[in-house]
Write a protein that holds these residues in place. Structure first.
Motif, PDB file in Angstrom:
ATOM      1  N   VAL A 174       0.836  -1.202   0.000  1.00 18.55           N
ATOM      2  CA  VAL A 174       0.000   0.000   0.000  1.00 18.55           C
ATOM      3  C   VAL A 174       0.872   1.253   0.000  1.00 18.55           C
ATOM      4  O   VAL A 174       0.609   2.219  -0.744  1.00 18.55           O
ATOM      5  CB  VAL A 174      -0.951  -0.004   1.218  1.00 18.55           C
ATOM      6  CG1 VAL A 174      -1.655   1.337   1.352  1.00 18.55           C
ATOM      7  CG2 VAL A 174      -1.971  -1.128   1.090  1.00 18.55           C
ATOM      8  N   ALA A 175       1.924   1.234   0.829  1.00 16.69           N
ATOM      9  CA  ALA A 175       2.839   2.378   0.859  1.00 16.69           C
ATOM     10  C   ALA A 175       3.570   2.535  -0.472  1.00 16.69           C
ATOM     11  O   ALA A 175       3.773   3.658  -0.958  1.00 16.69           O
ATOM     12  CB  ALA A 175       3.849   2.200   1.999  1.00 16.69           C
ATOM     13  N   LEU A 176       3.941   1.407  -1.079  1.00 17.20           N
ATOM     14  CA  LEU A 176       4.658   1.456  -2.352  1.00 17.20           C
ATOM     15  C   LEU A 176       3.769   1.957  -3.488  1.00 17.20           C
ATOM     16  O   LEU A 176       4.243   2.646  -4.400  1.00 17.20           O
ATOM     17  CB  LEU A 176       5.226   0.076  -2.702  1.00 17.20           C
ATOM     18  CG  LEU A 176       6.326  -0.454  -1.778  1.00 17.20           C
ATOM     19  CD1 LEU A 176       6.862  -1.782  -2.287  1.00 17.20           C
ATOM     20  CD2 LEU A 176       7.457   0.557  -1.652  1.00 17.20           C
ATOM     21  N   ILE A 177       2.490   1.600  -3.461  1.00 12.73           N
ATOM     22  CA  ILE A 177       1.566   2.114  -4.482  1.00 12.73           C
ATOM     23  C   ILE A 177       1.483   3.634  -4.390  1.00 12.73           C
ATOM     24  O   ILE A 177       1.501   4.342  -5.411  1.00 12.73           O
ATOM     25  CB  ILE A 177       0.172   1.468  -4.331  1.00 12.73           C
ATOM     26  CG1 ILE A 177       0.233  -0.025  -4.697  1.00 12.73           C
ATOM     27  CG2 ILE A 177      -0.852   2.185  -5.205  1.00 12.73           C
ATOM     28  CD1 ILE A 177      -1.066  -0.761  -4.446  1.00 12.73           C
ATOM     29  N   ALA A 178       1.394   4.138  -3.168  1.00 13.07           N
ATOM     30  CA  ALA A 178       1.370   5.595  -2.982  1.00 13.07           C
ATOM     31  C   ALA A 178       2.657   6.229  -3.503  1.00 13.07           C
ATOM     32  O   ALA A 178       2.634   7.273  -4.177  1.00 13.07           O
ATOM     33  CB  ALA A 178       1.169   5.930  -1.509  1.00 13.07           C
ATOM     34  N   LEU A 179       3.798   5.594  -3.228  1.00 11.03           N
ATOM     35  CA  LEU A 179       5.076   6.107  -3.721  1.00 11.03           C
ATOM     36  C   LEU A 179       5.148   6.042  -5.244  1.00 11.03           C
ATOM     37  O   LEU A 179       5.713   6.937  -5.889  1.00 11.03           O
ATOM     38  CB  LEU A 179       6.226   5.311  -3.109  1.00 11.03           C
ATOM     39  CG  LEU A 179       6.525   5.575  -1.632  1.00 11.03           C
ATOM     40  CD1 LEU A 179       7.503   4.547  -1.087  1.00 11.03           C
ATOM     41  CD2 LEU A 179       7.089   6.986  -1.453  1.00 11.03           C
ATOM     42  N   ALA A 180       4.587   4.981  -5.831  1.00 13.73           N
ATOM     43  CA  ALA A 180       4.584   4.854  -7.293  1.00 13.73           C
ATOM     44  C   ALA A 180       3.775   5.981  -7.937  1.00 13.73           C
ATOM     45  O   ALA A 180       4.162   6.529  -8.981  1.00 13.73           O
ATOM     46  CB  ALA A 180       4.023   3.499  -7.702  1.00 13.73           C
ATOM     47  N   LEU A 181       2.662   6.347  -7.310  1.00 11.77           N
ATOM     48  CA  LEU A 181       1.863   7.462  -7.824  1.00 11.77           C
ATOM     49  C   LEU A 181       2.622   8.782  -7.689  1.00 11.77           C
ATOM     50  O   LEU A 181       2.566   9.640  -8.579  1.00 11.77           O
ATOM     51  CB  LEU A 181       0.531   7.528  -7.074  1.00 11.77           C
ATOM     52  CG  LEU A 181      -0.416   6.339  -7.308  1.00 11.77           C
ATOM     53  CD1 LEU A 181      -1.650   6.456  -6.413  1.00 11.77           C
ATOM     54  CD2 LEU A 181      -0.831   6.249  -8.772  1.00 11.77           C
ATOM     55  N   VAL A 182       3.337   8.944  -6.567  1.00 17.58           N
ATOM     56  CA  VAL A 182       4.181  10.136  -6.403  1.00 17.58           C
ATOM     57  C   VAL A 182       5.241  10.178  -7.493  1.00 17.58           C
ATOM     58  O   VAL A 182       5.521  11.240  -8.081  1.00 17.58           O
ATOM     59  CB  VAL A 182       4.840  10.134  -5.008  1.00 17.58           C
ATOM     60  CG1 VAL A 182       5.909  11.230  -4.909  1.00 17.58           C
ATOM     61  CG2 VAL A 182       3.795  10.334  -3.925  1.00 17.58           C
ATOM     62  N   LEU A 183       5.845   9.023  -7.791  1.00 14.36           N
ATOM     63  CA  LEU A 183       6.862   8.951  -8.839  1.00 14.36           C
ATOM     64  C   LEU A 183       6.275   9.340 -10.194  1.00 14.36           C
ATOM     65  O   LEU A 183       6.934  10.021 -10.997  1.00 14.36           O
ATOM     66  CB  LEU A 183       7.454   7.541  -8.904  1.00 14.36           C
ATOM     67  CG  LEU A 183       8.536   7.313  -9.962  1.00 14.36           C
ATOM     68  CD1 LEU A 183       9.735   8.229  -9.709  1.00 14.36           C
ATOM     69  CD2 LEU A 183       8.978   5.849  -9.983  1.00 14.36           C
ATOM     70  N   ALA A 184       5.037   8.919 -10.462  1.00 17.33           N
ATOM     71  CA  ALA A 184       4.391   9.273 -11.724  1.00 17.33           C
ATOM     72  C   ALA A 184       4.212  10.788 -11.841  1.00 17.33           C
ATOM     73  O   ALA A 184       4.454  11.381 -12.900  1.00 17.33           O
ATOM     74  CB  ALA A 184       3.039   8.567 -11.842  1.00 17.33           C
ATOM     75  N   VAL A 185       3.812  11.433 -10.739  1.00 17.75           N
ATOM     76  CA  VAL A 185       3.643  12.887 -10.748  1.00 17.75           C
ATOM     77  C   VAL A 185       5.000  13.578 -10.937  1.00 17.75           C
ATOM     78  O   VAL A 185       5.130  14.527 -11.724  1.00 17.75           O
ATOM     79  CB  VAL A 185       2.975  13.359  -9.445  1.00 17.75           C
ATOM     80  CG1 VAL A 185       2.951  14.881  -9.364  1.00 17.75           C
ATOM     81  CG2 VAL A 185       1.559  12.790  -9.333  1.00 17.75           C
ATOM     82  N   LEU A 186       6.019  13.106 -10.214  1.00 16.15           N
ATOM     83  CA  LEU A 186       7.359  13.677 -10.360  1.00 16.15           C
ATOM     84  C   LEU A 186       7.880  13.514 -11.774  1.00 16.15           C
ATOM     85  O   LEU A 186       8.557  14.402 -12.308  1.00 16.15           O
ATOM     86  CB  LEU A 186       8.315  13.004  -9.369  1.00 16.15           C
ATOM     87  CG  LEU A 186       8.099  13.289  -7.884  1.00 16.15           C
ATOM     88  CD1 LEU A 186       8.976  12.387  -7.038  1.00 16.15           C
ATOM     89  CD2 LEU A 186       8.390  14.751  -7.575  1.00 16.15           C
ATOM     90  N   THR A 187       7.576  12.377 -12.395  1.00 15.11           N
ATOM     91  CA  THR A 187       8.020  12.125 -13.765  1.00 15.11           C
ATOM     92  C   THR A 187       7.338  13.070 -14.743  1.00 15.11           C
ATOM     93  O   THR A 187       7.986  13.648 -15.634  1.00 15.11           O
ATOM     94  CB  THR A 187       7.738  10.665 -14.153  1.00 15.11           C
ATOM     95  OG1 THR A 187       8.437   9.794 -13.257  1.00 15.11           O
ATOM     96  CG2 THR A 187       8.190  10.393 -15.578  1.00 15.11           C
ATOM     97  N   ALA A 188       6.024  13.245 -14.599  1.00 17.57           N
ATOM     98  CA  ALA A 188       5.301  14.158 -15.483  1.00 17.57           C
ATOM     99  C   ALA A 188       5.849  15.575 -15.363  1.00 17.57           C
ATOM    100  O   ALA A 188       6.051  16.277 -16.367  1.00 17.57           O
ATOM    101  CB  ALA A 188       3.811  14.128 -15.150  1.00 17.57           C
ATOM    102  N   THR A 189       6.118  16.000 -14.122  1.00 17.33           N
ATOM    103  CA  THR A 189       6.679  17.330 -13.912  1.00 17.33           C
ATOM    104  C   THR A 189       8.083  17.428 -14.495  1.00 17.33           C
ATOM    105  O   THR A 189       8.441  18.423 -15.131  1.00 17.33           O
ATOM    106  CB  THR A 189       6.731  17.650 -12.405  1.00 17.33           C
ATOM    107  OG1 THR A 189       5.421  17.508 -11.849  1.00 17.33           O
ATOM    108  CG2 THR A 189       7.231  19.052 -12.165  1.00 17.33           C
ATOM    109  N   GLY A 190       8.865  16.378 -14.296  1.00 17.63           N
ATOM    110  CA  GLY A 190      10.229  16.365 -14.804  1.00 17.63           C
ATOM    111  C   GLY A 190      10.296  16.401 -16.313  1.00 17.63           C
ATOM    112  O   GLY A 190      11.189  17.026 -16.895  1.00 17.63           O
TER     113      GLY A 190
END
Length: 469
Positions: free
Chosen positions: A441-457
């Motif tokens: 569950v924590a990793l899914i949340a982190l994966a979504l954060v990574l997706a947002v960071l990637t889009a911004t990047g």
């Protein structure tokens, strides 16, 4: 009829890539840190028996190299800016040989911990100086292509980290745990010879006064950075039982470090640059999240396979092996074509798919599923390093690429340490299905954060097309 007009066809531009002679010693030097980081895992039990100490004492060997590397990587980059990358690269190899020798003759745990610190500092010179040498090569050849060389650096780290565990087991079977220290001696000597022969000398500089050298190195900033990282690693490694005094100390040191670096003329780490360069700071955060995901899967899933799925150590190694193989194989075409955007997008997608798939894992999950799902994280691991390294190379100023590359490795280590805290909090005494699912569950949340960071990047990489994309 008018005579035919013959137009001269433009000659194709000949692109140049770094020669294998230049790259070979750089790959060897940059691979020494990951191989020493992973090979230690197989020696802990044998070392504990040899010196009559428990797991807490042997764990200090892992912590010593992590701490020395997290501090040493950007520090070596700074030294290379002052003294030259080739000189620091050679100095690092000398320290590797000394650390290997000290570990070989160690008669007690303090000597062995000291050997790990020396190895951590010495091996930290390889990666940031290699990035600086490649950057210097490209500045002299505007039409040159460095994607393959940068990819080779990333892949070399992945290969050596992957082979570290089986290599350590083989070396112990052959000659005991001391052989894992002896191996550094021939590797360092070979690296020294190849560097002296094939890597161009650093440009000559005027001999500076000692006071100016000290000022350029920013020893005050380096000391504050070391204290901040040491306290932060301690806090992250003890999330299950937080020490609030350590948390407060870490915060105070961080504030002091930032204030000092913004005040000093030539900072060890240019805080203002990182704040202004949002693309670069975003890359650092993305690296930390990516490797937090990666190490949590690598260590947490391994622990669950042994304790809940009741697999042997050998079986667990075979289950996780495709993850390392996929990371290496998929990196090659992306690195060769310098596919930064594609690498980052696929990394974020693999993180989401992989973490979500783990929700189906129970003690009754079929073996083929246990093998297939971790390969998704192999994609994340391989392309995450390729994409973020290429992005950093593009975003960091040429004169600061050594410190910038070393600092990226520091964020990788922070992710690794934080993963151990997340695993201990979720599993407690036993790696149960419920504990695994809480991690997921924590990793899914982190994966979504990574997706947002990637889009911004991706937006910050600019709208102009990248080479080969």
């Amino acid at each position: 009829m008018s005579p035919a007009v013959h137009t001269e066809q433009p000659k194709p531009v000949q692109t140049e890539t770094p020669s294998w002679r230049l790259i070979t010693p750089l790959l060897l030097g940059s691979a020494l840190n990951p191989i020493n980081s992973s090979v230690i895992a197989t020696t802990l039990v044998a070392v504990g028996r040899a010196f009559g100490v428990g797991s807490a004492a042997t764990a200090s060997l892992v912590a010593a190299l992590y701490l020395a590397s997290a501090i040493g990587q950007p520090a070596m980059g700074k030294l290379a800016e002052v003294f030259g990358p080739r000189r620091v690269f050679l100095g690092g190899l000398v320290l590797v040989a000394l650390g290997g020798l000290l570990g070989t003759v160690a008669v007690n745990m303090p000597m062995l911990v000291a050997a790990r610190v020396v190895l951590g500092v010495g091996t930290s010179a390889g990666y940031p100086t290699a990035m600086m040498i490649i950057r210097a090569w490209s500045l002299e050849r505007p039409a040159g292509r460095t994607g393959g060389a940068l990819g080779a650096l990333a892949i070399a780290g992945q290969v050596t980290a992957a082979v570290g565990l089986p290599l350590g087991g083989l070396l112990i079977a052959i000659g005991g745990w001391r052989v894992t220290y002896v191996m550094n001696l021939p590797l360092a000597v070979i690296g020294l010879i190849l560097t002296l022969v094939w890597v161009p000398r650093d440009p000559r500089t005027e001999r500076a006064r000692w006071s100016s050298v000290v000022r350029d190195l920013d020893l005050g900033g380096l000391i504050l950075f070391a204290g901040t990282i040491a306290s932060l690693l301690y806090v992250l490694g003890n999330l299950e039982h937080p020490n609030w005094v350590a948390v407060g100390l870490c915060g105070v040191l961080l504030i002091c470090f930032v204030v000092w670096e913004m005040w000093v003329g030539k900072p060890f780490i240019d805080v203002r640059l990182i704040v202004r360069n949002r693309a670069l700071s975003g890359t650092y955060v993305r690296v930390a999240v990516t490797f937090l995901l990666n190490y949590t899967i690598l260590f947490g899933l391994t622990q669950w396979l042994v304790e809940s799925r009741a697999l042997s150590a050998g079986q667990t190694g075979l289950v996780m092996l495709p993850m390392s193989v996929i990371a290496i194989v998929i990196s090659m075409p992306f690195a060769r074509r310098n596919m930064i955007r594609s690498s980052l997008v696929v990394t974020a997608a693999a993180a989401i798919v992989g973490t979500t798939s783990l929700l189906a894992f129970t003690t009754n999950t079929p073996m083929w599923v246990l093998v297939v799902v971790p390969t998704i994280f192999g994609i994340m691991s391989g392309l995450g390093m390729i994409g973020n390294q290429a992005a950093l190379y593009r975003q960091a100023p040429a004169e600061n690429v050594g410190v910038a590359a070393g600092l990226m490795r520091t964020f990788m280590y922070l992710g690794a340490i934080l993963s151990s805290g997340l695993i201990s909090v979720s599993f407690g005494d036993n790696a149960t299905d419920a504990g695994l699912h809480s991690i997921v569950v924590a990793l899914i949340a982190l994966a979504l954060v990574l997706a947002v960071l990637t889009a911004t990047g991706l937006r910050r990489l600019g709208s102009s097309p990248l080479p080969s994309e």
